[in-house]
Design a protein around this motif. Structure first.
Motif, PDB file in Angstrom:
ATOM      1  N   LEU A  36       4.704 -10.418  -0.616  1.00  0.00           N
ATOM      2  CA  LEU A  36       5.078  -9.106  -1.123  1.00  0.00           C
ATOM      3  C   LEU A  36       4.477  -8.041  -0.216  1.00  0.00           C
ATOM      4  O   LEU A  36       3.393  -8.221   0.340  1.00  0.00           O
ATOM      5  N   PRO A  37       5.172  -6.914  -0.040  1.00  0.00           N
ATOM      6  CA  PRO A  37       4.649  -5.871   0.852  1.00  0.00           C
ATOM      7  C   PRO A  37       3.310  -5.319   0.362  1.00  0.00           C
ATOM      8  O   PRO A  37       3.000  -5.343  -0.827  1.00  0.00           O
ATOM      9  N   ALA A  38       2.539  -4.798   1.304  1.00  0.00           N
ATOM     10  CA  ALA A  38       1.204  -4.281   0.990  1.00  0.00           C
ATOM     11  C   ALA A  38       1.259  -3.140  -0.020  1.00  0.00           C
ATOM     12  O   ALA A  38       0.374  -3.019  -0.875  1.00  0.00           O
ATOM     13  N   PHE A  39       2.289  -2.299   0.035  1.00  0.00           N
ATOM     14  CA  PHE A  39       2.356  -1.173  -0.907  1.00  0.00           C
ATOM     15  C   PHE A  39       2.528  -1.649  -2.356  1.00  0.00           C
ATOM     16  O   PHE A  39       2.226  -0.934  -3.282  1.00  0.00           O
ATOM     17  N   TRP A  40       3.012  -2.869  -2.559  1.00  0.00           N
ATOM     18  CA  TRP A  40       3.128  -3.422  -3.907  1.00  0.00           C
ATOM     19  C   TRP A  40       1.737  -3.569  -4.528  1.00  0.00           C
ATOM     20  O   TRP A  40       1.534  -3.272  -5.697  1.00  0.00           O
ATOM     21  N   TYR A  41       0.770  -4.004  -3.742  1.00  0.00           N
ATOM     22  CA  TYR A  41      -0.571  -4.247  -4.259  1.00  0.00           C
ATOM     23  C   TYR A  41      -1.391  -2.966  -4.383  1.00  0.00           C
ATOM     24  O   TYR A  41      -2.269  -2.870  -5.229  1.00  0.00           O
ATOM     25  N   SER A  42      -1.109  -1.972  -3.570  1.00  0.00           N
ATOM     26  CA  SER A  42      -1.914  -0.763  -3.613  1.00  0.00           C
ATOM     27  C   SER A  42      -1.445   0.225  -4.684  1.00  0.00           C
ATOM     28  O   SER A  42      -2.183   1.112  -5.058  1.00  0.00           O
TER      29      SER A  42
END
Length: 165
Positions: A36-42
Motif C-alpha cells: 500500500l502507498p506510504a500516504f495510506w499509513y500516514s
C-alpha cells in the motif's frame, strides 16, 4: 418518491468506494498488507473520514428523502377521493398553512377544502383548541395537529376513487 435514475450509478459508486475503503482499512489493521502507498499509513484517520463521507453521500443519493430526488408520486388508480373536505384552522398557525399547502399539492385527488377558523366560533375553539389543523374528509377526522405527507398519500391510495357521473 422516485430516485433520479441518472444519479443511481453515481450513488452506487460512492457507496462502493466508501465501503471498499472501510474494508481495506479493516483488513490492513489485522494483516498489515504490504504494497500500500506510504500516504495510506500516514493519513489513516483521514481515509476513514473520506470512506464514511463517500458512503454517506452515496447512501443519500440512493435512499435519501429530499436530496437529489424528484417528487413524482401519484396513486396507482387515478381519480378524486372523498366528497368533501374541511380544515379547521387558527390564524397564524404554521401547521395550518403547511396542511393547506399539502392538500393543495394533492388537489388532483382531493376535493377543494372548506376552511373554518375556530376562533370565529367559541364551540369550535373549545373543541379543537390547540389541535389545529384538523382535517376532515367526508365527515371523518383524518388528521389533527400535523398532516403527514406519507400518511396522506396512503389515505389517498387506500381510498377508492369516486365513481364518475
Amino acid at each position: 418518491m422516485e430516485r433520479n435514475s441518472r444519479l443511481v450509478p453515481l450513488g452506487r459508486l460512492l457507496v462502493g468506494a466508501g465501503l471498499s475503503l472501510i474494508l481495506l482499512r479493516g483488513i490492513e489493521l489485522f494483516a498489515r498488507m504490504p504494497g500500500l502507498p506510504a500516504f495510506w499509513y500516514s493519513n489513516q484517520a483521514i481515509w476513514i473520514l473520506v470512506a464514511i463521507g463517500l458512503a454517506a453521500l452515496g447512501w443519500n443519493i440512493l435512499w435519501g428523502r429530499r436530496m437529489f430526488v424528484e417528487e413524482t408520486w401519484q396513486p396507482a388508480i387515478p381519480g378524486r377521493r372523498f366528497q368533501s373536505a374541511t380544515i379547521y384552522t387558527s390564524p397564524g398557525c404554521h401547521l395550518c398553512e403547511d396542511a393547506a399547502a399539502l392538500i393543495a399539492e394533492h388537489h388532483r385527488w382531493l376535493p377543494i377544502p372548506d376552511y373554518v377558523d375556530i376562533k370565529s366560533d367559541p364551540t369550535l375553539s373549545e373543541k379543537y383548541g390547540t389541535c389545529v389543523p384538523v382535517v376532515i374528509f367526508d365527515g371523518k377526522v383524518r388528521f389533527r395537529g400535523r398532516v403527514d405527507p406519507v400518511l396522506l398519500r396512503r389515505l389517498i391510495e387506500g381510498t377508492p376513487p369516486l365513481p364518475v357521473h
